[in-house]
Each structure stands twice: as structure tokens, then as C-alpha cells.
Design a protein around this motif. Structure first.
Motif, PDB file in Angstrom:
ATOM      1  N   GLU A 450      42.367  48.099  42.193  1.00  0.00           N
ATOM      2  CA  GLU A 450      41.505  49.031  43.348  1.00  0.00           C
ATOM      3  C   GLU A 450      40.900  47.724  43.431  1.00  0.00           C
ATOM      4  O   GLU A 450      40.176  47.508  42.332  1.00  0.00           O
ATOM      5  CB  GLU A 450      41.399  49.748  43.389  1.00  0.00           C
ATOM      6  CG  GLU A 450      40.601  50.706  44.386  1.00  0.00           C
ATOM      7  CD  GLU A 450      40.214  51.635  44.423  1.00  0.00           C
ATOM      8  OE1 GLU A 450      39.972  53.487  45.074  1.00  0.00           O
ATOM      9  OE2 GLU A 450      39.757  52.197  42.617  1.00  0.00           O
ATOM     10  N   GLY A 451      40.686  47.412  44.951  1.00  0.00           N
ATOM     11  CA  GLY A 451      39.612  46.719  45.119  1.00  0.00           C
ATOM     12  C   GLY A 451      39.423  45.108  45.464  1.00  0.00           C
ATOM     13  O   GLY A 451      39.256  44.004  45.134  1.00  0.00           O
ATOM     14  N   ALA A 452      40.939  44.282  44.368  1.00  0.00           N
ATOM     15  CA  ALA A 452      41.720  43.400  44.944  1.00  0.00           C
ATOM     16  C   ALA A 452      42.829  43.392  44.467  1.00  0.00           C
ATOM     17  O   ALA A 452      43.685  44.373  45.231  1.00  0.00           O
ATOM     18  CB  ALA A 452      40.897  42.971  44.032  1.00  0.00           C
ATOM     19  N   LEU A 461      42.762  37.054  39.780  1.00  0.00           N
ATOM     20  CA  LEU A 461      42.603  38.078  41.172  1.00  0.00           C
ATOM     21  C   LEU A 461      42.359  37.179  42.569  1.00  0.00           C
ATOM     22  O   LEU A 461      41.983  36.316  42.546  1.00  0.00           O
ATOM     23  CB  LEU A 461      40.968  38.870  40.756  1.00  0.00           C
ATOM     24  CG  LEU A 461      41.045  39.653  40.089  1.00  0.00           C
ATOM     25  CD1 LEU A 461      39.778  40.148  39.596  1.00  0.00           C
ATOM     26  CD2 LEU A 461      41.849  40.848  40.054  1.00  0.00           C
ATOM     27  N   CYS A 494      36.216  43.362  34.391  1.00  0.00           N
ATOM     28  CA  CYS A 494      36.790  44.355  35.099  1.00  0.00           C
ATOM     29  C   CYS A 494      36.931  45.449  34.752  1.00  0.00           C
ATOM     30  O   CYS A 494      37.597  45.673  33.898  1.00  0.00           O
ATOM     31  CB  CYS A 494      37.928  44.368  35.432  1.00  0.00           C
ATOM     32  SG  CYS A 494      38.958  45.144  37.213  1.00  0.00           S
ATOM     33  N   TRP A 527      33.410  39.770  43.226  1.00  0.00           N
ATOM     34  CA  TRP A 527      34.361  40.927  43.048  1.00  0.00           C
ATOM     35  C   TRP A 527      33.409  42.040  42.718  1.00  0.00           C
ATOM     36  O   TRP A 527      33.889  43.212  42.740  1.00  0.00           O
ATOM     37  CB  TRP A 527      35.285  40.620  41.856  1.00  0.00           C
ATOM     38  CG  TRP A 527      36.179  39.332  41.666  1.00  0.00           C
ATOM     39  CD1 TRP A 527      36.861  38.427  41.686  1.00  0.00           C
ATOM     40  CD2 TRP A 527      37.342  39.283  43.125  1.00  0.00           C
ATOM     41  NE1 TRP A 527      37.423  37.927  42.068  1.00  0.00           N
ATOM     42  CE2 TRP A 527      37.952  38.547  43.275  1.00  0.00           C
ATOM     43  CE3 TRP A 527      37.777  40.775  43.976  1.00  0.00           C
ATOM     44  CZ2 TRP A 527      39.351  38.701  44.101  1.00  0.00           C
ATOM     45  CZ3 TRP A 527      38.874  40.434  44.894  1.00  0.00           C
ATOM     46  CH2 TRP A 527      39.711  38.930  45.104  1.00  0.00           C
ATOM     47  N   ARG A 530      32.246  44.011  45.407  1.00  0.00           N
ATOM     48  CA  ARG A 530      34.156  44.986  46.212  1.00  0.00           C
ATOM     49  C   ARG A 530      34.130  46.157  44.944  1.00  0.00           C
ATOM     50  O   ARG A 530      35.234  46.879  46.122  1.00  0.00           O
ATOM     51  CB  ARG A 530      35.212  43.417  46.085  1.00  0.00           C
ATOM     52  CG  ARG A 530      34.922  42.286  46.850  1.00  0.00           C
ATOM     53  CD  ARG A 530      35.645  43.099  48.549  1.00  0.00           C
ATOM     54  NE  ARG A 530      35.750  42.234  49.217  1.00  0.00           N
ATOM     55  CZ  ARG A 530      36.207  41.679  49.807  1.00  0.00           C
ATOM     56  NH1 ARG A 530      37.817  41.504  49.210  1.00  0.00           N
ATOM     57  NH2 ARG A 530      35.973  40.459  51.217  1.00  0.00           N
ATOM     58  N   THR A 532      35.862  46.218  42.646  1.00  0.00           N
ATOM     59  CA  THR A 532      37.298  45.960  41.902  1.00  0.00           C
ATOM     60  C   THR A 532      36.936  46.582  40.732  1.00  0.00           C
ATOM     61  O   THR A 532      36.116  46.631  39.326  1.00  0.00           O
ATOM     62  CB  THR A 532      37.162  45.009  41.986  1.00  0.00           C
ATOM     63  OG1 THR A 532      37.429  43.548  43.267  1.00  0.00           O
ATOM     64  CG2 THR A 532      38.747  43.806  41.394  1.00  0.00           C
TER      65      THR A 532
END
Length: 540
Positions: A450-452, A461, A494, A527, A530, A532
Motif C-alpha cells: 500500500e502506498g507504492a 519500489l 517497510c 516512501w 507516502r 508505504t
């Protein structure tokens, strides 16, 4: 006021309202009772009905929040700092930082894991802090001390989640830097947007700074926060679902849907779900079967524990569905627990009694299909042996499975489990095509990003496709390795969560582990802004 005193308050207000004008105990004509209260479901309805309700709405949008902060500053305060140029630019950056933290909450789970109530006192303390530091150190601006006291001590003092604190530090490092004080350049507050309207005015007085804020766009694009446009779409979908859920919960429960009553509809759904619900595991047969295999003992323990938890869920599921079927027919007493289950099913929600095994945001239909898939994955493990590639979302406690992998590796290699950490190589082979077990650790599939988006060609990514809120991750090899100093250059840590609600609950945190992924053309801070993250389950 204490909630326990609310009935007494309601009684007093009721007596005031019933006293006739002119009576000896009547209140004065100019008497008014002013109450300020936080929202509470236990607040007396009678008082709300008798009174005039007033509410204050906080400003919405970056421009409105920054204007509110600038209106708090007088000309005298604005001229107090001796380092006038530095102060004006850093004050503008501080106001922007405060507005960003407040407005980022609109992105829900992709904004902050925990919503925080930052207020004007946080800003005021940091405002004074900037003046003190600039006056005390006129030759060299102490950015490190400023960033620490603002992001860690003042604003960070409210932040309870480690990943949220990381995000706050990313923002403060972007806005409080040497470039923000460079008189030769126009500092862009949104570094990833080339022609951004969000810039710090070069050397503006108080009216000039307010004029610069007024030139900001009326509506805030997601890129102003470092977010993708998909984050806006996801938050709007969540707001819409909340609104529709509230409307459905307010609907009368005694109407007929066409020729079918609600009771008949619940009865049909109960019978259908009973047909779909998997059977309970035979624990004795399971232990006999697994006892004859050479599988690692930690993995056997995980299987036994997972089977026990699913058995508890399945027995509750079968029992409550049968009781609800009989209750709707009038053959057994309709208890409050059955009434709650029936209400949840009518509102297209999974009852709380079924949610104790593992968290999920899916509605009943997808939730039942997901449960069947989970049971099938365990049954396949029992029937065919240790899977070559595990379906990680099928575990009720993924952290227990990962710990078992560490224990297995530690025993195999004769090292202490405390000396092991994780490596996360990406395997582009589809799960069904993996023909051998991993030499150490395990291959795992079923994760969402999610987010990428994952670039399969470059194995890193990359930007998500518009309107694609989540995408599939390739197989990840969870490989235990002895602790060593890892390179963080080009790596994004992540986080992995069990389901979209990243906060989880007090009993069941959603966070599982942090996986190191290649950041690609962007930095790890990019990220982080974001939001992510990887998920084991999505809401649909």
C-alpha cells in the motif's frame, strides 16, 4: 463533570424547566447555564433537547491552519528576534510543519498510525525556542538541537508510535535545514513538486507572510504532504463507508425488504454460512499425524497452536449460527448476544464474537471466503507436509510463525537465537512454481503493498498506478541471518501490518515486522512520507 453525576445534572435542569415564571423558586430571567463538554454517548439527551447547541470547528486545510498561527503572532512578537531574516524563514517553516502534522490526519491510516491532537501550545513553545536559539547562537544556527527539541521533545512528546515519530523527524529534517536560510534561493516546502506554490517568502514582514499564505491553493493536493493521489482516494472511500454504515445502522429493523422480512433474510444467510463454514480440526488425529514426521518442532508447535485457535473460532461460529437460526424461528430464547450477532449481520459487519481469533475489516461474505482459504492452507500443510511457500496471511499470529523460523535456524546452525536478525530477498518465482524448500527460513506469499508498487523489472519500489490502492507483492524469502551491520543506503524499512488498521487494538497490535526493501529511484524518506507499508489483509 463526572459522567456519574450526569443524572443529577439532568434532574436539576428538568426542575428549572418545569418551574413556572413568577414562582418563589424560579430562576432569574437573566440566568443562563453554560456547559462545555466533550462528546459522550452518556450525555443526557434531555439537556441537549432543552439547550441551544454551539460548536467550534477547527480550521481545515493548510492555508487556514497557517493563517490561524500567524494571527496569534503580534507585530511586537514578530520583531522580537535579533536574527530577523533567519527568524522569519524558520517561523514560516514551523507554521508549515504544524499545519502538515494537523492536516495529515485526513489520510487516516496512511497519515498516522495513531491520530494525535497537536495544538497551539506545541507551536507556541517551539516558536519561543526558535527565538532563543537564534539569539543565543547568531553565528551558526544549531539545527540539530532545534530539530531534536521540536520533533522529539515537544511535538514528539505526544507521539507514541515509533514509525509516526520517524515520519515527524523526516518532516522536520526537510523544513529545518541550511537551504531554508539560503537568501539566494526560493525554498520549496514540497521538494518533490517542481513548480510548487508552497514556498517560503524570502524576507517578508508579518503582513507579507500572511499574503504569501493567502496565495496558497484553497484545496490541498496530496503531494503537498508527500502523498500520492491514491491516498486521497483511499481516505474518501473510508469516509464514504463510514457515512453509509451510519445510515444503515439508523434504518428501522422492522420493515420488509420486498416480500422477504429481515428475519427470513437472516435465516437464509445463517443456513448459507453454515454450509460454507469449515469443519473443526481433529486435534488428536493431527498430533498423531505430525508426530510421525520429521518437521522441525517449532513449526509443529505453530501448527498445533493455529489449529487450536481456529477450532475455538469454528466452534463459536457453528454454535452461534445454529442458535441464531433457532432464535429467529422462535425455538430458543433470543439472548442479547444473539441479538448483537443478528444486528451485525444486518449491518453487513462481522460480529465481535467471531473477531477474537484474528482481526479483519472484511464484510461477512469476503470474511467467510477468507476463513475457508485459511483453513484450507492449514489442512494442506497437514495432508501434504511442510509447505515450500507459506501463505503468511493464513496465520492468526504471524509473529509466532516468524519466531519459530528463528528457533529452527538457531538450532540448525548452533547459534543463539538472540544473535539472529532478518534478511528479505525478493523471489520473482510464482508461489505455485517453487519446487524446493528454502535452505534457511521460508518463502512467504500473500502480502499486499500500500502506498507504492513493486517494480518487477528493477526489483524495487516505484510509483503506484493511479486508482490502484493496493498491489500484490512477490514472494519474500524470510531468511534468518547472523546480526551484522547492514547498509541503509537505498533501503526502505517497510513495516508489515496484519490489516489496514495499522494501530490495531490494545490486545492485538497490527504491527508484525519491518522488512528492508530496495527504495529504487527515491529515498527512504520519500516512501516514509507516502505511508508505504505491506499488509497481510485488505478490507475487500
Amino acid at each position: 463533570l463526572m459522567l456519574s453525576w450526569m443524572p443529577e445534572l439532568e434532574k436539576c435542569v428538568s426542575e428549572y424547566c418545569t418551574v413556572t415564571e413568577g414562582a418563589s423558586d424560579a430562576p432569574h430571567n437573566d440566568f443562563r447555564l453554560w456547559l462545555s463538554a466533550s462528546p459522550s454517548p452518556h450525555f443526557p439527551i434531555f439537556i441537549l433537547q432543552c439547550g441551544i447547541k454551539m460548536t467550534t470547528e477547527p480550521p481545515r486545510g493548510l492555508r487556514a491552519n497557517m493563517m490561524k498561527l500567524y494571527n496569534l503572532v503580534s507585530e511586537e512578537q514578530y520583531s522580537r528576534c535579533q536574527q530577523r531574516f533567519k527568524y522569519r524563514r524558520l517561523h514560516f517553516a514551523l507554521c508549515w510543519f504544524h499545519a502538515i502534522l494537523l492536516e495529515r490526519r485526513k489520510f487516516k491510516n496512511m497519515g498516522f498510525n495513531v491520530p494525535y491532537e497537536f495544538n497551539e501550545s506545541d507551536y507556541s513553545i517551539c516558536h519561543d525556542l526558535i527565538i532563543v536559539f537564534l539569539d543565543e547562537y547568531p553565528d551558526q544556527t544549531p539545527f540539530d538541537a532545534m530539530r531534536y527539541l521540536i520533533a522529539e521533545a515537544n511535538y514528539g512528546g505526544r507521539v507514541t508510535d515509533a514509525l509516526d515519530r520517524k515520519l515527524v523527524n523526516v518532516y522536520i529534517n526537510q523544513f529545518f535545514c541550511e537551504d531554508a536560510l539560503d537568501p539566494q534561493t526560493t525554498f520549496n516546502l514540497t521538494p518533490h513538486v517542481p513548480d510548487s506554490p508552497y514556498i517560503i517568502p524570502s524576507d517578508a514582514d508579518l503582513p507579507g507572510a500572511k499574503d504569501a499564505v493567502k496565495n496558497f491553493p484553497q484545496s490541498d493536493a496530496a503531494v503537498a504532504f508527500g502523498q500520492h493521489a491514491n491516498a486521497d482516494i483511499a481516505s474518501q472511500i473510508e469516509d464514504s463507508n463510514t457515512l453509509l454504515g451510519t445510515i444503515v445502522s439508523l434504518q428501522p429493523k422492522s420493515i420488509n425488504v420486498g416480500s422477504e422480512s429481515l428475519e427470513q433474510k437472516v435465516l437464509v444467510n445463517c443456513r448459507l454460512m453454515q454450509e460454507q463454514a469449515p469443519s473443526i480440526f481433529n486435534v488428536a488425529a493431527l498430533q498423531t499425524t505430525m508426530g510421525q514426521r520429521a518437521d522441525p518442532e517449532p513449526m509443529k508447535t505453530v501448527l498445533y497452536q493455529e489449529a487450536d485457535r481456529y477450532n475455538t473460532l469454528l466452534s463459536t461460529l457453528h454454535r452461534t449460527l445454529r442458535a441464531l437460526e433457532l432464535g429467529v424461528q422462535g425455538l430458543v430464547v433470543f439472548t442479547p448476544a444473539l441479538e448483537e450477532i443478528m444486528g451485525a449481520l444486518l449491518n453487513f459487519k462481522v460480529p465481535r464474537a467471531w473477531s477474537k481469533c484474528y482481526p479483519s475489516l472484511k464484510p461477512p461474505g469476503p470474511w467467510m471466503r477468507d476463513l475457508v482459504q485459511r483453513i484450507d492452507s492449514l489442512q494442506k500443510w497437514i495432508d501434504e507436509g511442510l509447505p515450500r511457500c507459506f501463505w503468511l496471511p493464513g496465520f492468526t499470529y504471524p509473529t509466532g510463525f516468524l519466531t519459530a523460523l528463528l528457533q529452527t535456524s538457531a538450532r540448525k546452525n548452533g547459534v543463539a537465537i538472540d544473535t539472529l536478525s532478518w534478511d528479505f530477498p525478493i523471489v520473482l518465482t510464482p508461489p505455485a512454481s517453487i519446487t524446493q524448500h528454502a535452505k534457511d527460513g521460508s518463502y512467504c506469499s500473500g502480502l499486499f503493498l500500500e502506498g507504492a508498487r513493486w517494480d518487477f523489472d528493477s526489483s524495487c519500489l516505484t510509483e503506484p498506478i493511479p486508482m490502484e490502492l493496493c498491489c500484490y507483492m512477490p514472494v519474500i524469502h524470510f531468511r534468518p541471518v547472523e546480526m551484522k551491520k547492514k547498509s541503509t543506503k537505498g533501503i526502505y524499512s517497510c513495516p508489515l501490518y496484519m490489516y489496514p488498521c495499522r494501530t490495531g487494538s490494545r490486545e492485538r497490535p497490527s504491527f508484525v515486522i519491518t522488512c528492508d526493501l530496495k527504495a529504487g529511484l527515491q529515498s527512504a524518506a520519500y516512501w516514509t512520507c507516502r505511508g508505504t507499508a505491506m499488509l497481510l489483509s485488505i478490507s475487500h
